[in-house]
Design an enzyme around this catalytic site. Structure first.
Site, short mmCIF file in Angstrom:
data_model
loop_
_atom_site.label_atom_id
_atom_site.label_comp_id
_atom_site.label_asym_id
_atom_site.label_seq_id
_atom_site.Cartn_x
_atom_site.Cartn_y
_atom_site.Cartn_z
N LYS A 90 40.94 48.59 45.54
CA LYS A 90 40.43 47.22 45.77
C LYS A 90 39.22 47.27 46.70
CE LYS A 90 42.97 45.39 42.98
NZ LYS A 90 42.42 44.76 41.79
N TYR A 112 50.09 38.41 34.94
CA TYR A 112 50.66 37.32 35.74
C TYR A 112 49.58 36.29 36.16
CZ TYR A 112 52.87 35.22 39.91
OH TYR A 112 53.35 34.37 40.86
N ILE A 113 48.63 36.70 36.96
CA ILE A 113 47.63 35.75 37.44
C ILE A 113 46.64 35.42 36.32
CG2 ILE A 113 45.96 35.25 39.28
CD1 ILE A 113 47.33 37.60 40.87
N ASP A 167 54.24 49.21 55.41
CA ASP A 167 54.27 47.74 55.46
C ASP A 167 53.68 47.26 56.78
OD1 ASP A 167 55.36 47.25 53.03
OD2 ASP A 167 57.40 46.83 53.74
N SER A 173 42.18 41.73 47.25
CA SER A 173 43.48 41.52 47.88
C SER A 173 43.35 41.53 49.39
CB SER A 173 44.40 42.67 47.44
OG SER A 173 45.53 42.74 48.26
N SER A 196 52.17 43.86 30.35
CA SER A 196 52.33 42.48 29.85
C SER A 196 52.85 42.55 28.42
CB SER A 196 51.00 41.74 29.90
OG SER A 196 50.00 42.49 29.27
N TYR A 238 46.25 52.27 45.70
CA TYR A 238 46.01 50.97 45.08
C TYR A 238 45.05 50.15 45.95
CZ TYR A 238 46.55 46.00 44.24
OH TYR A 238 46.27 44.66 44.06
N PHE A 251 40.86 40.85 35.94
CA PHE A 251 42.19 41.03 36.54
C PHE A 251 42.77 42.41 36.25
CE2 PHE A 251 42.04 36.39 35.75
CZ PHE A 251 42.37 35.93 37.00
N ALA A 252 42.28 43.06 35.19
CA ALA A 252 42.95 44.27 34.71
C ALA A 252 42.96 45.35 35.78
CB ALA A 252 42.24 44.79 33.46
N ARG A 259 59.89 49.75 55.78
CA ARG A 259 59.31 50.55 54.69
C ARG A 259 57.96 51.08 55.16
NH1 ARG A 259 58.83 47.29 49.10
NH2 ARG A 259 57.45 46.10 50.44
N1 NAD Z 1 50.11 39.99 42.07
C1 NAD Z 1 49.72 40.28 43.31
O1 NAD Z 1 50.53 40.28 44.24
C2 NAD Z 1 48.27 40.60 43.60
C3 NAD Z 1 47.78 40.50 44.92
C4 NAD Z 1 46.44 40.80 45.17
C5 NAD Z 1 45.62 41.22 44.12
N2 NAD Z 1 46.12 41.32 42.87
C6 NAD Z 1 45.25 41.78 41.79
O2 NAD Z 1 45.13 40.76 40.83
C7 NAD Z 1 44.97 41.30 39.52
C8 NAD Z 1 46.00 40.70 38.61
O3 NAD Z 1 47.29 40.96 39.14
P1 NAD Z 1 48.60 40.54 38.38
O4 NAD Z 1 49.66 40.35 39.39
O5 NAD Z 1 48.30 39.47 37.41
O6 NAD Z 1 48.89 41.90 37.60
P2 NAD Z 1 49.49 42.14 36.13
O7 NAD Z 1 49.91 43.55 36.08
O8 NAD Z 1 50.48 41.10 35.78
O9 NAD Z 1 48.19 41.90 35.23
C9 NAD Z 1 47.24 42.90 35.02
C10 NAD Z 1 47.02 42.99 33.52
O10 NAD Z 1 46.00 43.95 33.26
C11 NAD Z 1 46.39 44.74 32.14
N3 NAD Z 1 45.70 46.04 32.30
C12 NAD Z 1 45.85 46.94 33.29
N4 NAD Z 1 45.02 47.99 33.09
C13 NAD Z 1 44.31 47.74 31.95
C14 NAD Z 1 43.30 48.41 31.23
N5 NAD Z 1 42.85 49.61 31.62
N6 NAD Z 1 42.80 47.85 30.10
C15 NAD Z 1 43.24 46.64 29.68
N7 NAD Z 1 44.21 45.93 30.32
C16 NAD Z 1 44.73 46.48 31.45
C17 NAD Z 1 47.89 44.81 32.19
O11 NAD Z 1 48.48 45.02 30.94
C18 NAD Z 1 48.25 43.41 32.76
O12 NAD Z 1 48.48 42.48 31.73
C19 NAD Z 1 45.07 42.82 39.69
O13 NAD Z 1 43.77 43.33 39.77
C20 NAD Z 1 45.78 42.96 41.02
O14 NAD Z 1 45.45 44.17 41.64
C21 NAD Z 1 47.41 41.01 42.58
#
Ligand code: NAD
Length: 339
Positions: free
Chosen positions: A154, A12-13, A298, A125, A37, A150, A81-82, A295
């Site tokens: 972080k 996503y991000i 929260d 986060s 994804s 989780y 991001f992963a 929940r």
């Molecule tokens: N979306 C939120 O609300 C939020 C808030 C705070 C922090 N974050 C952090 O931001 C980052 C991105 O979040 P997002 O919402 O885009 O998540 P997302 O799940 O959409 O993206 C994460 C991607 O990483 C890939 N991935 C996971 N583990 C992997 C591995 N071992 N090897 C290769 N690829 C791997 C997944 O396939 C996915 O495409 C994450 O680290 C998440 O913890 C997200």
């Protein structure tokens, strides 16, 4: 041209950030195992940015494959991001979360150390603050150990990176996101929630589209103006832009060791009911909801003081809640058109 490894770049991000990097003339290499994804996101990144990033579909825990990527490319930095990100699931499978989120991180850092590469950006986060004693939350607000595994990954990730930067003289940036929402204005990129969404906005969207019968609002007896929990919802494209700015700042730093920490939020709290109203107003659709018990785990309220990012990065969230929620709805319609 600088080459940036973007792990989780189909997520996503990550996908929104890859677009911003490509538009700012970075060469991008994505590693994503597609555990959360899908491959069509790569095609859509190309449609939006007009360039196709290099893509390797593998799990970052596989050191030998990661080694080959670093052998083949001169990498100048990484945005990591992963990670697995489902809070509830992390309580059921804590070892999977520690293994995936931390082993992956360490494997990349080992390559950075071995090859003397700097410039590392970590997706952290606001969960690292827990229920803060004061609002808004700035970067000096004391951290509290998160309840979920989780959240702990972080906080541990941040500690690993601080040690890494200090011991090996590296430049790192820890970006603490508040609540990312919305989709790309082209409706070609957005969040792909698998199963029942954990986060409010995908749940609202799926309810509006009839996938879910009613939105469950977890508690209306919090100590907030309308009784529902308050969060800071930041538009994903604004968030993506902050990554480019954080990376450019790191790359321009003269000192060997840099540990940057930034809150990325709007500075404004919105309640669950305000989000529902905003979604209904922006998209002219109804979102049926029911009030449920609170929940477990929260928190009541969390919103950012993001002044430091504005001061040091020249970054500020610019997109309104209504506008962000409008893009979310367009993305939902796009997803349905693909079925
Ligand atoms: N979306 C939120 O609300 C939020 C808030 C705070 C922090 N974050 C952090 O931001 C980052 C991105 O979040 P997002 O919402 O885009 O998540 P997302 O799940 O959409 O993206 C994460 C991607 O990483 C890939 N991935 C996971 N583990 C992997 C591995 N071992 N090897 C290769 N690829 C791997 C997944 O396939 C996915 O495409 C994450 O680290 C998440 O913890 C997200």
């Amino acid at each position: 041209m600088k080459t940036i490894l973007v792990t989780g770049g189909l997520g996503y991000i990550g996908s929104h950030t890859v677009v911003e990097l490509l538009q700012n003339n970075f060469h991008v290499i994505i590693v994503d195992d597609m555990s959360n994804s899908e491959k069509f996101i790569l095609d859509n990144i190309e449609k939006v940015a007009g360039k196709r990033p290099v893509f390797f579909p593998f799990d970052l825990k596989r050191k030998e494959l990661l080694y080959q990527v670093f052998e083949a490319y001169e990498i100048d930095g990484c945005i990591n991001f992963a990670a697995f990100k489902a809070v509830g699931e992390s309580q059921e499978k804590p070892l999977d979360y520690y293994e995936n989120n931390l082993f992956s991180l360490i494997n990349i850092l080992q390559e950075f150390k071995a090859r003397n590469i700097s410039n590392f950006i970590f997706s952290s986060s606001c969960t690292v603050y827990g229920q803060a004693d004061q609002q808004p939350i700035d970067e000096n607000t004391p951290l509290k150990m998160p309840e979920s595994s989780y959240g702990k990954t972080k906080q541990m990730g941040e500690e690993i990176l601080k040690d890494f930067a200090t011991a090996y003289k590296k430049k790192v940036s820890l970006l603490r996101y508040f609540n990312p929402i919305g989709s790309h204005p082209t409706a070609l990129l957005g969040e792909l929630p698998i199963g029942v969404p954990n986060n409010l906005v995908p749940y609202v969207t799926q309810t509006a589209s009839g996938i879910r019968e009613k939105l469950s609002i977890w508690g209306n007896d919090y100590d907030t103006p309308d009784g529902t929990a308050v969060r800071d919802y930041v538009y994903v494209v604004d968030l993506a832009k902050a990554h480019v700015k954080a990376l450019q700042k790191l790359m321009a730093e003269n000192s060997d060791t840099v540990i940057d920490i930034y809150n990325l939020g709007t500075g404004k709290g919105s309640s669950v009911l305000e989000v529902v109203e905003s979604f209904e107003r922006a998209n002219e659709v109804k979102v049926p909801y029911q009030i449920c018990e609170r929940r477990a785990g929260d928190i009541t309220i969390a919103y950012a003081n993001a002044d430091k990012a504005e001061r040091e990065l020249g970054w500020k969230a610019e997109t309104s809640l209504d506008e962000a929620l409008r893009t979310t709805w367009e993305w939902q319609k796009y997803l349905e058109s693909r079925k």
